[in-house]
Design a protein around this motif. Structure first.
Motif, short mmCIF file in Angstrom:
data_model
loop_
_atom_site.label_atom_id
_atom_site.label_comp_id
_atom_site.label_asym_id
_atom_site.label_seq_id
_atom_site.Cartn_x
_atom_site.Cartn_y
_atom_site.Cartn_z
N ASP A 1 0.81 -1.22 0.00
CA ASP A 1 0.00 0.00 0.00
C ASP A 1 0.84 1.27 0.00
N SER B 1 3.19 2.70 -1.76
CA SER B 1 3.37 3.53 -2.96
C SER B 1 2.06 4.16 -3.43
N ARG B 2 0.94 3.76 -2.83
CA ARG B 2 -0.36 4.25 -3.31
C ARG B 2 -1.11 5.11 -2.29
N LYS C 1 -2.53 8.43 -3.45
CA LYS C 1 -3.46 8.45 -4.58
C LYS C 1 -4.86 8.81 -4.08
N GLY D 1 -6.76 1.68 1.37
CA GLY D 1 -5.84 0.62 1.76
C GLY D 1 -6.35 -0.23 2.90
N PHE E 1 -7.61 6.29 -2.26
CA PHE E 1 -7.01 5.02 -1.84
C PHE E 1 -7.04 4.94 -0.31
N TYR F 1 -3.78 12.42 -0.15
CA TYR F 1 -3.77 12.90 -1.54
C TYR F 1 -3.68 14.42 -1.56
#
Length: 332
Positions: free
Chosen positions: A270, A272-273, A276, A281, A279, A296
């Motif tokens: 999770d 690296s995201r 976003k 997770g 997201f 974000y």
């Protein structure tokens, strides 16, 4: 219609050619040349040449002129390739590129609207929870629990701050005011704003920042970003009596602020995201309160302000957020 447009475009050619022939004949006349048949012959030859020239030119442009005389029904109609001259081929190339630019802008606008719509739906759904809790508290016959009311009000305030920042992000460059601000004062302000959250979760902040450290940033936006990092650090520290350590280090003209917690950490899949949009997770699903927009928005703010953001984490150990303020104007 195409022929009419062609003649309107080339009427200047015809007028110029007539004037040129008359001028040449006038020169010969003034020079004493009086042969009428030769003059007629010159006029006829010139007329044939200009008509032949325009006829060939029209044949090369006929399909292109027919296309532009018919108004397009769809954008794809403008992408047909009918030109045979360099000028019109370049015009078609320009129109094609303009179409792709338009498509990219439309897609970006559509994605932005879709993101805003989804965010508002999630935000409204989550705001129903504190409102429902407040309604229940007001319906109870027992004395009003001010502590519980305050907790729900703070949740509403955090939600409002997030939606306002999301709306402000579209015109961020117009609103921001970058100036020299004391780093420790900003961090202290954010901690004080969330003092009740720290107490409720029994998590304690430690601040190690030099009083002299100043950075070039937008104070209001930076406070919002720091608020997201700090509240996340508190929310995902489930065990009591843990610490959140906030430090600042100066190196080679830049200042790096670190926010380190002792929470559950972020799974590697999770990590690296997490910045976003939407997201949540694995950790977000555990609390059920995440909109997936906090990090974000914080990441977008750091990017627009020119601050480098790095997040590292280890499951079961904790998460550390690093913000590097790279500017020659940083003081300290």
């Amino acid at each position: 219609m195409g022929l009419k447009l062609f003649l309107q475009e080339h009427i200047s050619y015809i007028i110029f050619q007539v004037l040129l022939v008359l001028f040449v004949l006038l020169l010969y006349w003034l020079d004493g040349f009086r042969n009428f048949e030769t003059a007629v012959y010159s006029i006829v030859i010139s007329t044939i040449l200009i008509i032949s020239f325009l006829a060939v030119r029209y044949m090369l442009r006929r399909r292109y002129l027919s296309k532009i005389m018919q108004l397009p029904v769809t954008m794809e109609d403008a992408l047909q390739k009918n030109a045979k001259t360099m000028e019109y081929m370049q015009t078609e190339k320009y129109m094609h590129q303009l179409y792709y630019v338009y498509q990219n802008e439309v897609q970006a606008l559509y994605a932005k609207q879709k993101r805003q719509y989804k965010f508002m739906n999630q935000w409204i759904h989550q705001m129903k929870t504190p409102i429902a809790v407040l309604e229940l508290l007001l319906q109870e016959e027992a004395p009003l629990d001010k502590k519980s009311v305050q907790e729900e009000v703070e949740r509403l305030k955090r939600g409002l701050d997030m939606v306002l920042m999301s709306a402000r992000l579209d015109s961020f460059e117009d609103d921001m005011q970058v100036e020299q601000v004391p780093l420790k004062a900003i961090v202290t302000t954010v901690i004080n704003e969330h003092k009740r959250l720290f107490i409720t979760n029994r998590v304690f902040p430690e601040v190690h920042i030099d009083e002299e450290f100043t950075i070039a940033s937008d104070s209001k936006s930076l406070q919002f970003a720091l608020s997201q990092f700090i509240t996340n650090a508190v929310k995902y520290t489930f065990e009591p009596n843990k610490k959140i350590v906030i430090c600042a280090r100066q190196k080679e003209g830049s200042i790096t602020l670190s926010i380190k917690d002792e929470g559950i950490g972020i799974p590697r899949s999770d990590l690296s995201r997490v910045t976003k949009a939407f997201f949540t997770g694995e950790n977000g699903r555990k609390t059920g309160e995440s909109t997936g927009m906090g990090l974000y928005l914080a990441n977008e703010i750091c990017d627009k302000l020119g601050h480098q953001l790095v997040i590292t984490s280890e499951v079961g150990v904790g998460t550390t957020v690093y913000i590097t303020f790279s500017s020659e104007r940083n003081g300290g």
